[in-house]
Design a protein around this motif. Structure first.
Motif, short mmCIF file in Angstrom:
data_model
loop_
_atom_site.label_atom_id
_atom_site.label_comp_id
_atom_site.label_asym_id
_atom_site.label_seq_id
_atom_site.Cartn_x
_atom_site.Cartn_y
_atom_site.Cartn_z
N ARG A 88 -3.67 4.33 1.30
CA ARG A 88 -4.54 3.87 2.39
C ARG A 88 -5.44 2.73 1.91
O ARG A 88 -5.67 1.74 2.62
CB ARG A 88 -5.39 5.02 2.91
CG ARG A 88 -6.40 4.58 3.96
CD ARG A 88 -7.12 5.73 4.60
NE ARG A 88 -8.10 5.23 5.57
CZ ARG A 88 -8.65 5.95 6.54
NH1 ARG A 88 -8.32 7.22 6.68
NH2 ARG A 88 -9.53 5.41 7.36
N ALA A 117 -0.18 -0.95 8.50
CA ALA A 117 0.01 0.35 9.12
C ALA A 117 1.39 0.39 9.77
O ALA A 117 1.92 -0.64 10.19
CB ALA A 117 -1.07 0.63 10.17
N ASP A 123 -4.45 8.72 -0.14
CA ASP A 123 -5.70 7.97 -0.17
C ASP A 123 -5.56 6.67 -0.97
O ASP A 123 -6.16 5.65 -0.62
CB ASP A 123 -6.81 8.84 -0.76
CG ASP A 123 -7.11 10.05 0.11
OD1 ASP A 123 -6.77 10.01 1.31
OD2 ASP A 123 -7.69 11.03 -0.40
N HIS A 151 -2.38 6.23 7.10
CA HIS A 151 -3.38 7.28 7.01
C HIS A 151 -2.86 8.49 6.23
O HIS A 151 -3.55 9.05 5.40
CB HIS A 151 -3.81 7.73 8.41
CG HIS A 151 -4.45 6.67 9.22
ND1 HIS A 151 -5.80 6.40 9.16
CD2 HIS A 151 -3.94 5.79 10.11
CE1 HIS A 151 -6.09 5.40 9.98
NE2 HIS A 151 -4.98 5.01 10.57
N SER A 152 -1.63 8.88 6.56
CA SER A 152 -1.06 10.10 5.98
C SER A 152 0.46 10.03 6.04
O SER A 152 1.04 9.15 6.68
CB SER A 152 -1.57 11.32 6.74
OG SER A 152 -1.16 11.24 8.11
N GLU A 193 -11.76 6.42 3.33
CA GLU A 193 -11.76 5.44 4.41
C GLU A 193 -12.57 4.18 4.07
O GLU A 193 -12.47 3.17 4.77
CB GLU A 193 -12.32 6.07 5.70
CG GLU A 193 -13.78 6.44 5.67
CD GLU A 193 -14.09 7.78 5.04
OE1 GLU A 193 -15.26 8.22 5.15
OE2 GLU A 193 -13.19 8.39 4.43
N TYR A 214 -4.00 0.16 4.92
CA TYR A 214 -4.75 0.23 6.17
C TYR A 214 -6.18 -0.28 6.02
O TYR A 214 -6.68 -1.05 6.87
CB TYR A 214 -4.76 1.65 6.72
CG TYR A 214 -5.55 1.79 7.99
CD1 TYR A 214 -4.99 1.40 9.22
CD2 TYR A 214 -6.86 2.27 7.99
CE1 TYR A 214 -5.72 1.50 10.40
CE2 TYR A 214 -7.59 2.38 9.16
CZ TYR A 214 -7.02 1.99 10.36
OH TYR A 214 -7.75 2.09 11.52
N ASN A 215 -6.87 0.13 4.96
CA ASN A 215 -8.29 -0.21 4.85
C ASN A 215 -8.54 -1.72 4.79
O ASN A 215 -9.39 -2.22 5.54
CB ASN A 215 -8.90 0.49 3.64
CG ASN A 215 -9.05 1.99 3.84
OD1 ASN A 215 -8.81 2.50 4.93
ND2 ASN A 215 -9.42 2.70 2.80
#
Length: 380
Positions: A333, A349, A330, A14-15, A267, A337-338
């Motif tokens: 991500r 993750a 981003d 995420h970050s 996201e 993760y996405n």
């Protein structure tokens, strides 16, 4: 024994987080911590590198001379290192429209390859980009192999496939009974991706409501945006459905990528390669499924100039996003993760209990080392 990886910074999916030490045991992530504590555990000093979850390529047709349309177990063992080189630790082998026998052969090859302890890349399932697509938007698919989507055909595929079918591309306008087909797929843990389609706005909305979660390579092989005639493309931009993007600046312009990012948010974007067997090789003559493909300057086309996949890799896609001003967090991500979240995978993750699959990069985002289940599988 626990391993502790000391790095410059950690991206958790995420970050970037405060902690700069990743703790791993028996191939599983135990957690993160700030700085090094006692010397009892093994500390692996990689403080010059950025750590990210391993990249997930959910839409790839092949690499290094191998096409999943006819791949053997030995082929799979050979090409895993091509993916590792680009930071990819999880792939979903993607097969274009094909006879069911080809799909079943791919499943058997994956099952056989997984028996080898040296086979490390994570393959959670297969993505069928066909045959349930619209002939009018077939792109680089062989029309001979296209079929109408029915619950009976779906059951035949599921029942005879030795590996899990995890994703299916679908033109929703072809469905006689949308609820029956999509419900059967989602009940069996299969994601439905809408694509290669002439779907209307309303048909896309209905499929999404019934359980379809994503769009196959947005803008490609679907209606163009029109200011009076709404379609699945408009729906994709306005709704919460996830969208695949091929960020090679060939399939999509930088400006369209930025527009999509602005409308969808970080996201809802998934980076894919859509790579074919020519990836990481020189220009020349190749194939995608049963069709011949010519590659010039890294661009893949059929004889009629239809774009036929790409030679993109996920690490390059991440770099391309940052070049056009999208935040590194981003971009990462969208590569980790996405896609893993879309397919309910325990990877992508930095999270307690997940697979310890991760990539180490320098400040220029060059892949330097790759780990699968906490073990080094690639070093530049």
């Amino acid at each position: 024994m626990k391993k502790k990886f000391l790095v410059k910074k950690i991206f958790d999916g995420h970050s970037f987080i405060r902690d700069n030490v990743l703790v791993v045991e028996d191939g599983i992530i135990l957690g993160t911590q700030e700085g090094i504590d006692t010397a009892e555990d093994r500390v692996i000093d990689k403080r010059d590198f950025i750590l990210s979850p391993g990249f997930v390529d959910k839409h790839t047709h092949g690499i290094g001379g191998v096409d999943f349309f006819e791949a053997t177990a030995n082929d799979l063992k050979t090409i895993q290192n091509y993916y590792f080189k680009h930071g990819v630790t999880t792939i979903v082998p993607t097969i274009v429209s094909a006879p069911f026998e080809n799909i079943f052969k791919l499943a058997k090859a994956i099952r056989e390859a997984k028996k080898d302890p040296a086979f490390k890349i994570n393959i959670p399932g297969i993505f069928l980009e066909g045959p349930f697509i619209n002939p009018a938007k077939k792109g680089a698919h062989d029309e001979r192999f296209l079929q109408s989507p029915t619950a009976e055909k779906l059951e035949e595929l599921i029942s005879n496939c030795e590996e899990k079918i995890i994703d299916i591309a679908l033109a929703p306008e072809l469905l006689e009974n949308p609820n029956e087909f999509i419900s059967k797929a989602t009940e069996r843990g299969i994601n439905i991706s809408l694509g290669h389609t002439n779907s209307s706005f309303e048909q896309a909305a209905q499929a999404h409501m019934l359980g379809a979660k994503s769009i196959v390579h947005l803008f490609n092989a679907m209606p163009q945006l029109h200011h009076r005639q709404n379609s699945i493309t408009t729906y994709a931009l306005l709704s919460s459905i996830k969208v695949e993007l091929i960020c090679d600046f060939i399939h999509l312009s930088p400006e369209i990528i930025k527009l999509t990012y602005k409308l969808k948010g970080p996201e809802n974007i998934i980076l894919i390669s859509d790579s074919i067997s020519a990836t990481d090789l020189s220009d020349g003559e190749y194939s995608l499924g049963a069709l011949d493909v010519k590659v010039e300057n890294g661009i893949c086309k059929l004889a009629d100039s239809t774009i036929a996949g790409s030679t993109l890799t996920i690490d390059k896609a991440v770099k391309n996003l940052t070049k056009i001003g999208i935040r590194l967090e981003d971009a990462l991500r969208a590569a980790t993760y996405n896609p893993s979240r879309l397919l309910s995978l325990e990877c992508g993750a930095i999270k307690e209990g997940f697979r310890a699959d991760f990539v180490l990069m320098d400040e220029d985002l060059n892949v330097k080392e790759v780990y699968v289940e906490g073990e080094l599988v690639y070093k530049a």
